[in-house]
Design an enzyme around this catalytic site. Sequence first.
Site, PDB file in Angstrom:
ATOM      1  N   SER A 117      -0.294  -3.438   0.723  1.00 24.96           N
ATOM      2  CA  SER A 117       0.028  -2.015   0.667  1.00 24.96           C
ATOM      3  C   SER A 117       1.445  -1.709   0.893  1.00 24.96           C
ATOM      4  O   SER A 117       1.955  -2.280   1.714  1.00 24.96           O
ATOM      5  CB  SER A 117      -0.903  -1.116   1.335  1.00 24.96           C
ATOM      6  OG  SER A 117      -0.383   0.305   1.409  1.00 24.96           O
ATOM      7  N   TYR A 141      -3.016   1.668  10.073  1.00 23.96           N
ATOM      8  CA  TYR A 141      -3.453   1.163   8.620  1.00 23.96           C
ATOM      9  C   TYR A 141      -2.257   0.006   7.989  1.00 23.96           C
ATOM     10  O   TYR A 141      -2.687  -1.015   7.651  1.00 23.96           O
ATOM     11  CB  TYR A 141      -3.603   2.269   7.620  1.00 23.96           C
ATOM     12  CG  TYR A 141      -3.743   1.954   6.034  1.00 23.96           C
ATOM     13  CD1 TYR A 141      -4.796   0.956   5.712  1.00 23.96           C
ATOM     14  CD2 TYR A 141      -2.587   1.875   5.321  1.00 23.96           C
ATOM     15  CE1 TYR A 141      -5.020   0.538   4.585  1.00 23.96           C
ATOM     16  CE2 TYR A 141      -2.763   1.551   3.871  1.00 23.96           C
ATOM     17  CZ  TYR A 141      -3.977   0.830   3.708  1.00 23.96           C
ATOM     18  OH  TYR A 141      -3.903   0.240   2.229  1.00 23.96           O
ATOM     19  N   LYS A 145      -2.672  -4.067   7.459  1.00 24.25           N
ATOM     20  CA  LYS A 145      -2.311  -4.688   6.055  1.00 24.25           C
ATOM     21  C   LYS A 145      -1.141  -5.804   6.296  1.00 24.25           C
ATOM     22  O   LYS A 145      -1.404  -6.892   5.603  1.00 24.25           O
ATOM     23  CB  LYS A 145      -1.919  -3.842   5.060  1.00 24.25           C
ATOM     24  CG  LYS A 145      -2.998  -2.982   4.477  1.00 24.25           C
ATOM     25  CD  LYS A 145      -3.923  -3.799   3.804  1.00 24.25           C
ATOM     26  CE  LYS A 145      -5.404  -3.129   3.366  1.00 24.25           C
ATOM     27  NZ  LYS A 145      -6.113  -3.981   2.385  1.00 24.25           N
TER      28      LYS A 145
HETATM   29  N1  UFG Z   1       0.532  15.630  -1.351  1.00 26.47           N
HETATM   30  C1  UFG Z   1       0.623  16.891  -1.524  1.00 26.47           C
HETATM   31  N2  UFG Z   1      -0.326  17.779  -1.656  1.00 26.47           N
HETATM   32  C2  UFG Z   1      -1.564  17.348  -1.531  1.00 26.47           C
HETATM   33  C3  UFG Z   1      -1.942  15.846  -1.463  1.00 26.47           C
HETATM   34  C4  UFG Z   1      -0.584  15.025  -1.277  1.00 26.47           C
HETATM   35  O1  UFG Z   1       1.929  17.555  -1.466  1.00 26.47           O
HETATM   36  O2  UFG Z   1      -2.245  17.999  -1.886  1.00 26.47           O
HETATM   37  C5  UFG Z   1       1.657  14.857  -1.198  1.00 26.47           C
HETATM   38  C6  UFG Z   1       1.905  14.078   0.150  1.00 26.47           C
HETATM   39  O3  UFG Z   1       2.325  14.717   1.056  1.00 26.47           O
HETATM   40  C7  UFG Z   1       2.879  12.885  -0.356  1.00 26.47           C
HETATM   41  C8  UFG Z   1       2.301  12.551  -2.038  1.00 26.47           C
HETATM   42  O4  UFG Z   1       1.628  13.809  -2.251  1.00 26.47           O
HETATM   43  O5  UFG Z   1       4.050  13.101  -0.449  1.00 26.47           O
HETATM   44  C9  UFG Z   1       1.377  11.477  -1.996  1.00 26.47           C
HETATM   45  O6  UFG Z   1       0.424  11.561  -1.108  1.00 26.47           O
HETATM   46  P1  UFG Z   1      -0.945  10.701  -1.450  1.00 26.47           P
HETATM   47  O7  UFG Z   1      -1.785  11.208  -0.151  1.00 26.47           O
HETATM   48  O8  UFG Z   1      -1.381  10.706  -2.716  1.00 26.47           O
HETATM   49  O9  UFG Z   1      -0.180   9.118  -0.918  1.00 26.47           O
HETATM   50  P2  UFG Z   1       0.534   8.457   0.206  1.00 26.47           P
HETATM   51  O10 UFG Z   1       1.964   8.218  -0.484  1.00 26.47           O
HETATM   52  O11 UFG Z   1       0.465   9.134   1.376  1.00 26.47           O
HETATM   53  O12 UFG Z   1      -0.147   7.082   0.323  1.00 26.47           O
HETATM   54  C10 UFG Z   1      -0.856   6.266  -0.499  1.00 26.47           C
HETATM   55  C11 UFG Z   1      -2.120   5.652  -0.176  1.00 26.47           C
HETATM   56  C12 UFG Z   1      -1.823   4.786   1.014  1.00 26.47           C
HETATM   57  C13 UFG Z   1      -0.747   4.042   0.676  1.00 26.47           C
HETATM   58  C14 UFG Z   1       0.458   4.359   0.023  1.00 26.47           C
HETATM   59  C15 UFG Z   1       1.452   3.467  -0.463  1.00 26.47           C
HETATM   60  O13 UFG Z   1      -2.870   6.689   0.470  1.00 26.47           O
HETATM   61  O14 UFG Z   1      -2.948   4.017   1.363  1.00 26.47           O
HETATM   62  O15 UFG Z   1       0.153   5.259  -1.212  1.00 26.47           O
HETATM   63  O16 UFG Z   1       2.596   3.991  -1.037  1.00 26.47           O
HETATM   64  F1  UFG Z   1      -0.409   3.118   1.630  1.00 26.47           F
END
Ligand code: UFG
Length: 325
Positions: A117, A141, A145
């Site tokens: 990841s 997490y 990984k």
């Molecule tokens: N976000 C919002 N509103 C929401 C949901 C998310 O603004 O309702 C934002 C988050 O704060 C973040 C972005 O959207 O800035 C992406 O968030 P995600 O939760 O979709 O994804 P992440 O980048 O936090 O993490 C994902 C996976 C992880 C992985 C990572 C690798 O969930 O397991 O990508 O890039 F490790």
Amino acid sequence: MTICVTGGAGYIGAHIVRLLQQAGQAVTVIDDLSYGQASRIGSARLVQLDLADTAEIPRLQAALDGCVAVIHVAARKQVGESVERPAWYYQQNIGGMANLLLAMRAQSVERLVFSSSAATYGVPPAGRVAEDITMRPINPYGESKLAGEWLARDAARAWGLRAVNLRYFNVAGAGWEDIGDPAVLNLIPMVLEKLYENRRPAIFGDDYPTEDGTCVRDYIHVLDIATAHMAALDYLNRADRPFDVFNIGTGSGHSVRRVIEMIGQVSGLDVTPDIEPRRPGDPPLLVSDVSRIERVFGWKAGHDLESIVESSWRAWQAGPKRISV
Ligand code: UFG
């Protein structure tokens, strides 16, 4: 000549399984069905077991009989949960990987594709992230990984395992409507769930040092993730490749605001967001450098953000929480 896919009944695993089956490949799925569903794997053989349970190693070994390669997708993957239950995350993700490697060695299964990841990078320096930067994961997490990658590397040194670690960026979309992401843990499903509840989507922070103030991510279509695994298997068929690590992304970043606007465009719904406080631990920008995978595999992502959002929307609308438009 069977391929084993651990976690094959889950969101990403089911896409890999379906693509393998379409290529005429026999598939064994190992899944504890904690999140996965047996209905997602078609005619693949299902062996239900918890990889992290050492008492299951003999069954695991038996399940690998006749397998030529393993694609190891099964893992716990919620960052927040990993912060709350670190020991359990290590037990599940690292323990599961260790048990798998023990069983693979016992069965002389010498090819492994490991789902790693972008969380292994933590908060990287600005710019596209290449595979060889110093790794600094910031949660259990991501750490679990990274440790999984080390286990694969060490097995490659110790007994001739050939392994490819694939660092997924932000996986989204659906290749088929019946196997979309059933969890509401990432941006696109979280926005769709809000719209389903007649609420406004949330943006977690709009004061980041990015173009529009919202976080930027590299969204990669789950079908592209699946084709990258096929390319990884081909790569491992070449005997001179012991171990390597590749980013799987598109190399292009999109802001949270842009993704939400695209959901509005595709669905025709009003997606005016609420601005909420920053979510702890979010790096402002996480975009992959994809030059290594393009060069070595000859693989390139084929889907853009519109295709990711359109397919997510169609799969959502085919599911139980259909949004009236
Ligand atoms: N976000 C919002 N509103 C929401 C949901 C998310 O603004 O309702 C934002 C988050 O704060 C973040 C972005 O959207 O800035 C992406 O968030 P995600 O939760 O979709 O994804 P992440 O980048 O936090 O993490 C994902 C996976 C992880 C992985 C990572 C690798 O969930 O397991 O990508 O890039 F490790």
